[in-house]
Write an enzyme that holds these catalytic residues in place. Structure first.
Site, mmCIF file in Angstrom:
data_model
loop_
_atom_site.group_PDB
_atom_site.id
_atom_site.type_symbol
_atom_site.label_atom_id
_atom_site.label_comp_id
_atom_site.label_asym_id
_atom_site.label_seq_id
_atom_site.Cartn_x
_atom_site.Cartn_y
_atom_site.Cartn_z
ATOM 1 N NE ARG A 1 50.898 48.654 52.327
ATOM 2 C CZ ARG A 1 51.918 49.039 51.580
ATOM 3 N NH1 ARG A 1 53.022 49.472 52.155
ATOM 4 N NH2 ARG A 1 51.856 48.973 50.265
ATOM 5 C CE LYS B 1 58.085 55.673 33.909
ATOM 6 N NZ LYS B 1 59.381 55.193 34.441
ATOM 7 N N GLY C 1 48.167 50.206 45.042
ATOM 8 C CA GLY C 1 48.803 51.460 44.637
ATOM 9 C C GLY C 1 47.902 52.678 44.767
ATOM 10 N N GLY D 1 53.169 46.729 43.621
ATOM 11 C CA GLY D 1 53.985 45.917 42.718
ATOM 12 C C GLY D 1 53.640 44.442 42.782
#
Length: 403
Positions: free
Chosen positions: A40, A202, A359, A382
């Site tokens: 990053r 999920k 992610g 996200g």
């Protein structure tokens, strides 16, 4: 409406407040903190170096960890500032306060081309609360606001959204521009066939994204623990596998939506199962999954099986645009990483525009040593998902529209 970019503004001699996402992975060794992944920071270098070249005074702002509005020494950005110094070969002036007299004096003394970094924004309760007073105090330190923190753009915090009320010029940095180009513009009208690989744990986390992508994709490949919910919905025994038992109706809804839209929706046809999720555990490949032959009672699915790998490789090879978000197995344990690594390798060989949507997928691509073989790798988890879902990100909405 397109947003202002760095190329649209004159930053020479100006105090530029640059919001970056330096929430990097670290390892603690006593009092010493070692950065274990500086991706990053490196991704922000084009923007930082451009501002230096243009003789701006660059004031960096970032969050780090979850100190919850309190000063927590292990979450200090000091080690990050020291690391950045080694990357740009120039001192990085560090302010041990975020707002107030200390940063004010530092900024007032800055010369053109200087780089300074404020202490962790989240040491201040006003950051996550999007407190106007804190946002105003930050804005007072600069003349121009530039947001290059895509990974935090889905948060309506003081440094990403609230600050916009107090600054006339608000532009995106090069990293933010690149993220929006690939995750928004490139996927708005993707080259066909457009293949989406969706993994992770999920279904509920990905429902909005899957529904949005079904409007333009040709093929969706499902893996990871989220596949278990689809298995259960179809009456396939899942043993002791992780599952969202209350989301089977949602899984069936997605399958029916894919049929209605003519999207090829492929679930794993076999899996690797184990009794224990740990390195060296006994594992085996199941036979073809069906309501009569599923995952063994007491065992858990931990990776896609060999037949599924072959099936997915075939679909990936057909793609002209490929988006991947979420691993297809517990890749952190090498014994269960074969499927995820195979996906990365197939994408690298495909010749398609390959986009990794943030992610754990990014970690998997790095683990496979294939980072430089992908077209684009997002720095936002996200934020990537919300953008793919079609949501407006507060950190983007706050930027100045280009006339």
């Amino acid at each position: 409406m397109p947003k202002l970019t760095l190329r649209d503004i004159d930053v020479r001699g100006k105090r530029v407040l640059l919001r970056v996402d330096f929430n990097v992975a670290v390892k603690e060794d006593g009092d010493r903190v070692e950065i274990t992944d500086d991706t990053r920071i490196r991704e922000a270098l084009p923007t930082i170096n451009y501002l230096r070249e243009q003789k701006a005074k660059t004031i960096l702002m970032s969050h780090f960890g979850r100190p919850k509005g309190k000063r927590v020494p292990k979450y200090s950005l000091r080690p990050v500032a020291d690391h950045l110094h080694t990357l740009i070969n120039q001192p990085v002036i560090f302010s041990h306060d975020t707002v107030g007299e200390v940063p004010r004096q530092i900024v007032d003394a800055m010369k053109d081309c200087d780089v300074a970094m404020l202490e962790n924004l989240r040491f201040q309760p006003g950051e996550e609360a999007n407190d106007p007073k804190f946002a105003h105090a930050l804005a007072d330190l600069g003349d121009i606001y530039v947001n290059d923190a895509f990974g935090a753009a889905h948060r309506a915090h003081a440094s990403t959204a609230g600050i916009a009320m107090f600054m006339n010029i608000r532009a995106m940095g090069f990293l933010m521009e690149k993220e929006l180009k690939y995750l928004h513009d490139e996927l708005d009208k993707p080259a066909k066939p457009f293949v989406v690989i969706m993994g992770g744990s999920k279904v509920s986390d990905k429902i909005g994204v899957l529904k949005a992508l079904m409007q333009k994709t040709d093929t969706i490949l499902i893996g990871g623990a989220m596949a278990n919910t689809f298995f259960k919905a179809q009456g396939i025994p899942i043993g002791a596998s992780r599952v969202e038992a209350d989301k089977t109706d949602l899984a069936n809804e997605l399958i029916e939506l894919a049929k209605k839209r003519g999207v090829k929706f492929l679930l794993p046809i076999d899996v690797v199962e184990t009794e224990e999720i740990k390195p060296g555990a006994k594992k085996r490949n199941t036979s073809r999954l069906s309501p009569e032959s599923g995952i063994t009672a007491g065992w858990q699915a931990v990776d896609i099986g060999k037949a599924t790998i072959a099936l997915f490789q075939e679909e990936i090879a057909k793609g002209k645009t490929i988006l991947w978000n979420g691993p297809v197995g517990i890749f952190e344990i090498p014994d269960f990483a074969e499927g995820t690594i195979a996906i990365a390798e197939a994408m690298a060989k495909s010749g398609a525009t390959t986009i990794i949507g943030g992610g754990d997928s990014v970690t998997a691509v790095k683990q496979a040593g294939l980072t430089d073989k992908m077209t684009f790798i997002s720095t936002g988890g996200g934020a990537s998902l919300e953008l793919l879902e079609g949501k407006e990100l507060p950190g983007v909405a706050a930027l100045t529209d280009k006339n």
